[in-house]
Design an enzyme around this catalytic site. Structure first.
Site, mmCIF file in Angstrom:
data_model
loop_
_atom_site.group_PDB
_atom_site.id
_atom_site.type_symbol
_atom_site.label_atom_id
_atom_site.label_comp_id
_atom_site.label_asym_id
_atom_site.label_seq_id
_atom_site.Cartn_x
_atom_site.Cartn_y
_atom_site.Cartn_z
ATOM 1 C CG HIS A 157 16.104 74.939 73.559
ATOM 2 N ND1 HIS A 157 16.128 75.560 74.570
ATOM 3 C CD2 HIS A 157 16.021 73.589 73.523
ATOM 4 C CE1 HIS A 157 15.086 74.988 74.931
ATOM 5 N NE2 HIS A 157 15.013 74.124 74.882
ATOM 6 C CE LYS A 161 13.493 75.706 71.278
ATOM 7 N NZ LYS A 161 12.491 75.178 70.875
HETATM 8 P P1 NAD Z 1 12.833 68.826 63.091
HETATM 9 O O1 NAD Z 1 12.916 70.457 62.308
HETATM 10 O O2 NAD Z 1 13.680 68.183 63.646
HETATM 11 O O3 NAD Z 1 11.353 68.036 62.981
HETATM 12 C C1 NAD Z 1 10.432 68.758 63.042
HETATM 13 C C2 NAD Z 1 9.770 68.170 61.366
HETATM 14 O O4 NAD Z 1 9.149 68.086 61.204
HETATM 15 C C3 NAD Z 1 10.782 67.664 60.307
HETATM 16 O O5 NAD Z 1 11.211 66.781 60.134
HETATM 17 C C4 NAD Z 1 9.805 68.559 59.172
HETATM 18 O O6 NAD Z 1 10.577 68.271 58.361
HETATM 19 C C5 NAD Z 1 8.226 68.283 59.531
HETATM 20 N N1 NAD Z 1 7.117 68.452 59.387
HETATM 21 C C6 NAD Z 1 7.146 70.078 58.799
HETATM 22 N N2 NAD Z 1 5.858 70.685 58.202
HETATM 23 C C7 NAD Z 1 5.033 69.051 57.729
HETATM 24 C C8 NAD Z 1 4.064 69.141 57.391
HETATM 25 N N3 NAD Z 1 3.370 70.074 57.331
HETATM 26 N N4 NAD Z 1 3.915 67.438 57.622
HETATM 27 C C9 NAD Z 1 4.569 66.267 57.902
HETATM 28 N N5 NAD Z 1 5.928 66.527 58.850
HETATM 29 C C10 NAD Z 1 6.353 67.908 58.975
HETATM 30 O O7 NAD Z 1 12.850 69.557 64.542
HETATM 31 P P2 NAD Z 1 12.776 69.153 66.526
HETATM 32 O O8 NAD Z 1 14.048 69.507 67.028
HETATM 33 O O9 NAD Z 1 12.480 67.482 65.786
HETATM 34 O O10 NAD Z 1 11.103 69.402 66.687
HETATM 35 C C11 NAD Z 1 10.176 69.920 66.329
HETATM 36 C C12 NAD Z 1 9.430 70.734 67.403
HETATM 37 O O11 NAD Z 1 8.812 69.535 68.970
HETATM 38 C C13 NAD Z 1 9.535 72.459 67.701
HETATM 39 O O12 NAD Z 1 8.948 73.285 66.853
HETATM 40 C C14 NAD Z 1 11.137 71.747 69.403
HETATM 41 O O13 NAD Z 1 10.711 72.764 69.751
HETATM 42 C C15 NAD Z 1 9.288 71.115 69.724
HETATM 43 N N6 NAD Z 1 10.154 70.020 71.016
HETATM 44 C C16 NAD Z 1 8.804 70.283 71.769
HETATM 45 C C17 NAD Z 1 9.341 69.353 72.917
HETATM 46 C C18 NAD Z 1 8.446 69.158 73.366
HETATM 47 O O14 NAD Z 1 8.852 68.386 75.131
HETATM 48 N N7 NAD Z 1 6.967 69.688 74.194
HETATM 49 C C19 NAD Z 1 10.158 68.451 73.388
HETATM 50 C C20 NAD Z 1 11.638 68.866 71.871
HETATM 51 C C21 NAD Z 1 11.000 69.161 70.936
#
Ligand code: NAD
Length: 268
Positions: A157, A161
């Protein structure tokens, strides 16, 4: 069919922005609201501009409760602690909650199961059709091969991450363990380093690579004396996860409370 009203928590994140754009532009869905954590730099911005589109007249706030109130389903790709707080809001409102957030530990997963008594919650370490199909294949292959075949899972990744192994690697590990009728927790081998001794038969090994802008690559390797099978999935766009999340939202909205997986949504 009426539009499914979509809320996005963590709307300014990498996944959040893709979710905003697809919820606003995919027929059958309507973007209803978005939130971020208190103090986030993007608070007050228009959700359309945040997603690189024309303004939509919807403003990014920090009130997740209001997002649940305005939506039929809320998409959550945030952090483990935020996702658990959001699940409590789902339980209180009865609204569908689609959780893609990874890194939630066993105690957190128990809390999700509790929240799911009050709302339909879809929870999946990977929302793409391809990975969920791959998981089915992995179960079949693991079932067909005797434990003399070693199973190793490699993932790569992007450099931002924060959790390892990835939620998808764990999902694939669980799929392999299910094929062998064992619990992943009892056979997982994570983070080898130093003089580890020879590989223990029956274990499932994990290796995590991090670097650059890789969206997500996973290989499940079945290896024995003289031959090897490798099953691989490569994601080149976050849209595959967002499309899966929207599909899960429509499937879950109005469904009876419970904890569901993408397998249920996709009918696999
Ligand atoms: P990122 O850090 O870019 O985004 C996460 C966002 O959540 C940030 O903008 C952060 O400020 C926000 N956040 C944190 N606490 C919060 C709260 N209390 N209320 C509202 N917003 C809040 O990360 P990302 O790359 O977008 O990934 C996010 C998550 O999704 C990770 O855990 C990643 O592993 C997961 N993910 C899952 C899949 C899937 O298919 N299941 C795919 C991609 C990413």
């Amino acid at each position: 069919m009426t539009d499914c009203r979509i809320g996005v928590v963590g709307a300014a994140g990498r996944m959040g922005r893709v979710l905003l754009r697809l919820a606003a532009t995919t027929p059958g869905y309507r973007l209803a609201a978005g939130s971020e954590r208190p103090g986030a730099a993007e608070l007050g911005r228009d959700l359309g501009s945040l997603a690189g589109m024309e303004p939509l007249g919807l403003i990014l706030g920090d009130n997740a409760e209001a997002v649940f109130a305005a939506s039929d389903a809320v998409l959550d790709f945030t952090t483990p602690s935020a996702a658990l707080a959001h699940a409590a809001l789902a339980a209180a409102s009865g609204k569908a909650h689609v959780i893609g957030t990874t890194g939630i530990d066993a105690a957190g997963e128990a809390k999700l199961a509790e929240a799911a008594a009050g709302a339909p919650i879809v929870y999946a370490g990977n929302m793409s059709l391809g990975v969920n199909l791959l998981a089915e294949l992995v179960t079949q292959v693991a079932r067909s091969l005797d434990p003399a075949w070693d199973i190793e899972i490699i993932e790569m990744h992007h450099r931002h991450k924060v959790d390892a192994p990835s939620g998808t690697a764990l999902l694939l590990g669980r799929a392999a363990a299910a094929g062998r009728n064992v619990k992943l927790e009892e056979v997982a081998e994570r983070g080898r380093d130093g003089i580890t001794g020879a590989r223990k038969s029956g274990t499932i090994g994990f290796t995590a690579l991090r670097g650059g802008d890789v969206v997500g690559e996973h290989s499940v390797i079945f290896a024995t004396e003289g031959e090897r099978i490798e099953l691989t999935h490569k994601a080149t766009s976050r849209e595959i996860f967002a499309r899966g999340a929207l599909r899960a939202a429509r499937w879950a909205a109005g469904r009876k409370p419970g904890l569901y997986a993408m397998k249920d949504v996709l009918g696999l």
